[in-house]
Design an enzyme around this catalytic site. Structure first.
Site, PDB file in Angstrom:
ATOM      1  N   ASP A  60       0.841  -1.203   0.000  1.00 41.12           N
ATOM      2  CA  ASP A  60       0.000   0.000   0.000  1.00 41.12           C
ATOM      3  C   ASP A  60       0.880   1.259   0.000  1.00 41.12           C
ATOM      4  OD1 ASP A  60       0.877  -0.069   2.618  1.00 41.12           O
ATOM      5  OD2 ASP A  60      -1.097   0.263   3.515  1.00 41.12           O
ATOM      6  N   SER A  61       2.211   1.073  -0.012  1.00 38.70           N
ATOM      7  CA  SER A  61       3.137   2.186  -0.282  1.00 38.70           C
ATOM      8  C   SER A  61       2.782   2.801  -1.640  1.00 38.70           C
ATOM      9  CB  SER A  61       4.585   1.691  -0.276  1.00 38.70           C
ATOM     10  OG  SER A  61       4.717   0.517  -1.059  1.00 38.70           O
ATOM     11  N   GLU A 198       9.763  -3.990  10.038  1.00 41.80           N
ATOM     12  CA  GLU A 198      10.131  -2.703   9.424  1.00 41.80           C
ATOM     13  C   GLU A 198      10.709  -1.753  10.457  1.00 41.80           C
ATOM     14  OE1 GLU A 198       7.209  -0.945   6.831  1.00 41.80           O
ATOM     15  OE2 GLU A 198       8.295   0.973   6.739  1.00 41.80           O
TER      16      GLU A 198
END
Ligand code: KIV
Length: 298
Positions: A60-61, A198
């Site tokens: 969804d970046s 992340e």
């Protein structure tokens, strides 16, 4: 029998198999690193598949690097499905993972299962990814029970940017690190086939990776993870707004693109493009016939 020699490229293609969730698990067991990249369109997926990238994540970046939003929150299911479909048309071998957007799995377990199903049924994905720890266990259990593989995502989870107070590293003090480790174990127990870590300290990511059976995929999490992922627009130097510390740029396509556009504009304005080799000809006899008829009818 054919007398044509079979090229190395052809034999490699014959041997090549589709990457599955079992393949990535086996790679961890064999101590082989897993390569993951994000893609949002057909040509990029095609090039990645040819390069042999193991897993393509339609992240969804997308919202930030392609659609120009400030963060990933405005991305919708329809946006994701649209781009997943394009990627699935380009990639034949990589394991394809679709990222579940904000508010597509948080409201209810039923909503989470239905939306996860759309990634496989409508958009050609093999698995989904969703963000969060213990608060997501019910959704993960229900989605995997429906036969849909789930990739977890811990650490800096961009959909919680407002809860986290910005895009900042996570797990840097002992209690946050412990919490992250516990969440990682819970996600594995709930059925995740792999886990993105992340923006967490490298030694914490290594510690977690060594203790989980499922592969970890690091982004800004050091070299101790079982695989690595980058946002492709960062790697290609296509996203100019900011570059996280953990990104390595392998190209500078934004600059290349700007130079190409400027060169095109200048050649169009200078009547250099199109040249004769870019133009379509017709036989002289047909042209003469056309002129005769056109001017006769005038
Ligand atoms: O959306 C995305 O691209 C991601 C990766 C950064 C893991 O979640």
């Amino acid at each position: 029998m054919s007398t044509f020699p079979i090229s190395t490229a052809t034999t490699n293609q014959i041997k090549r198999k589709k990457v599955t969730t079992q393949t990535v698990r086996a790679r961890k067991q064999a101590g082989q690193i897993i390569s993951v990249l994000t893609a949002y369109d057909y040509p990029t997926a095609l090039a990645m598949d040819q390069a042999g990238i193991d897993v393509i994540l339609v992240g969804d970046s997308l919202g930030m690097v392609v659609l120009g939003y400030a963060n990933t929150l405005p991305v919708t299911m329809e946006d994701m499905l649209h781009h997943c479909k394009a990627v699935s048309r380009g990639a034949q071998y990589a394991l394809l993972v679709g990222d579940m957007p904000f508010m597509s799995y948080q409201v209810s377990t039923e909503q989470a299962v239905r939306n996860a199903g759309r990634f496989l049924q409508e958009a050609g994905m093999d698995a989904v990814k969703l963000e969060g720890g213990s608060e997501r266990l019910n959704a993960i259990r229900a989605i995997t029970l429906a036969g849909i593989p789930v990739m977890g995502h811990l650490g800096l989870t961009p959909q919680s940017v407002h809860m986290l107070g910005g895009f900042r590293p996570q797990g840097r003090d002992a209690s946050a690190a412990l919490h992250l480790f516990e969440d990682a174990r819970l996600l594995q127990e709930a059925g995740c086939f792999s886990l993105v870590l992340e923006s967490v300290p490298a030694r914490l990511a290594r510690y977690i990776s060594e203790r989980l059976e499922i592969p970890t995929i690091g982004i800004g999490a050091g070299a101790g993870c079982d695989g690595q992922v980058l946002v492709t627009h960062d790697l290609l130097g296509l996203f100019e707004r900011f570059t996280p510390k953990f990104v390595k740029k392998y190209a500078n396509l934004y600059q290349d693109m700007s130079e190409a556009f400027a060169a095109y504009k200048s050649e169009v304005e200078g009547h250099i493009f199109p040249a004769a080799e870019h133009s379509i000809e017709m036989p002289d006899s047909e042209w003469e016939c056309f002129i005769e008829k056109a001017e006769h009818d005038e």
